[in-house]
Enzyme design. Sequence first.
Site, mmCIF file in Angstrom:
data_model
loop_
_atom_site.group_PDB
_atom_site.id
_atom_site.type_symbol
_atom_site.label_atom_id
_atom_site.label_comp_id
_atom_site.label_asym_id
_atom_site.label_seq_id
_atom_site.Cartn_x
_atom_site.Cartn_y
_atom_site.Cartn_z
ATOM 1 N N GLU A 1 0.853 -1.197 0.000
ATOM 2 C CA GLU A 1 0.000 0.000 0.000
ATOM 3 C C GLU A 1 0.884 1.240 0.000
ATOM 4 O O GLU A 1 2.009 1.213 0.490
ATOM 5 C CB GLU A 1 -0.932 -0.054 1.227
ATOM 6 C CG GLU A 1 -1.797 1.161 1.478
ATOM 7 C CD GLU A 1 -2.815 1.456 0.378
ATOM 8 O OE1 GLU A 1 -2.437 1.461 -0.810
ATOM 9 O OE2 GLU A 1 -3.982 1.731 0.709
ATOM 10 N N ASP B 1 -3.706 5.873 6.334
ATOM 11 C CA ASP B 1 -4.110 7.149 6.919
ATOM 12 C C ASP B 1 -5.157 6.857 8.007
ATOM 13 O O ASP B 1 -4.797 6.511 9.134
ATOM 14 C CB ASP B 1 -4.671 8.000 5.772
ATOM 15 C CG ASP B 1 -5.037 9.406 6.165
ATOM 16 O OD1 ASP B 1 -4.348 9.975 7.011
ATOM 17 O OD2 ASP B 1 -6.018 9.952 5.622
#
Length: 182
Positions: free
Chosen positions: A104, A108
């Site tokens: 990835e 977040d």
Amino acid sequence: MDTATFNKRIKRVVITEEEIRAKIKEVGKQLSKEYDGKPLLVVSILKGAFVFMADMTRELSVPHEIDFMIASSYYEGTVSSGVVNIKLDLAHTDISNFHVLILEDIVDTGRTLKDVVHLLKGRKPLSIKVVTLLDKPDRRLVEFNPDISLFTIPDYFVIGYGLDCGEFFRNLPYIAEYNTEI
Ligand code: 5GP
């Protein structure tokens, strides 16, 4: 977007090309040892992880297959929508004979990866691991921790090395802070 605006939006370099390359080499060695002799499927989440995928897989010395998913929890711009959509699923219909390694770009709020891992776990892979280039732990809204983070950064919006703002800036070879002030 014109070139002058493009350049003004790049506030400062946060992680250099050399730093990224060195870290990917180190983690690549570690992962190559770990997956040696195991059937490996490397999955990247498009579009943001396409550069990371290309560089990381070339540091893996063990045989592996690759596949892609498009999953997003973001509206255009810098604000999270909180909704995760799977727009493109894996081409591999059966992953039960693979150890799955997800690459990835950035974790977040954690929503995208939490959902993607849950979805893929349901397909009973031999194992599943998440490696993220960047991690913003201060922004986490759900309980999710990647197995490996190459870099941890504070809460500011970054662009480059696959990461965009409004689809631009993915081509920058480094990670930069986005300039919101103009
Ligand atoms: P999460 O579901 O963890 O909130 O979101 C992860 C996705 O949000 C990332 O794959 C990435 O596309 C986007 N994202 C989160 N933070 C940033 C950031 O600082 N810059 C950019 N360009 N995208 C981000």
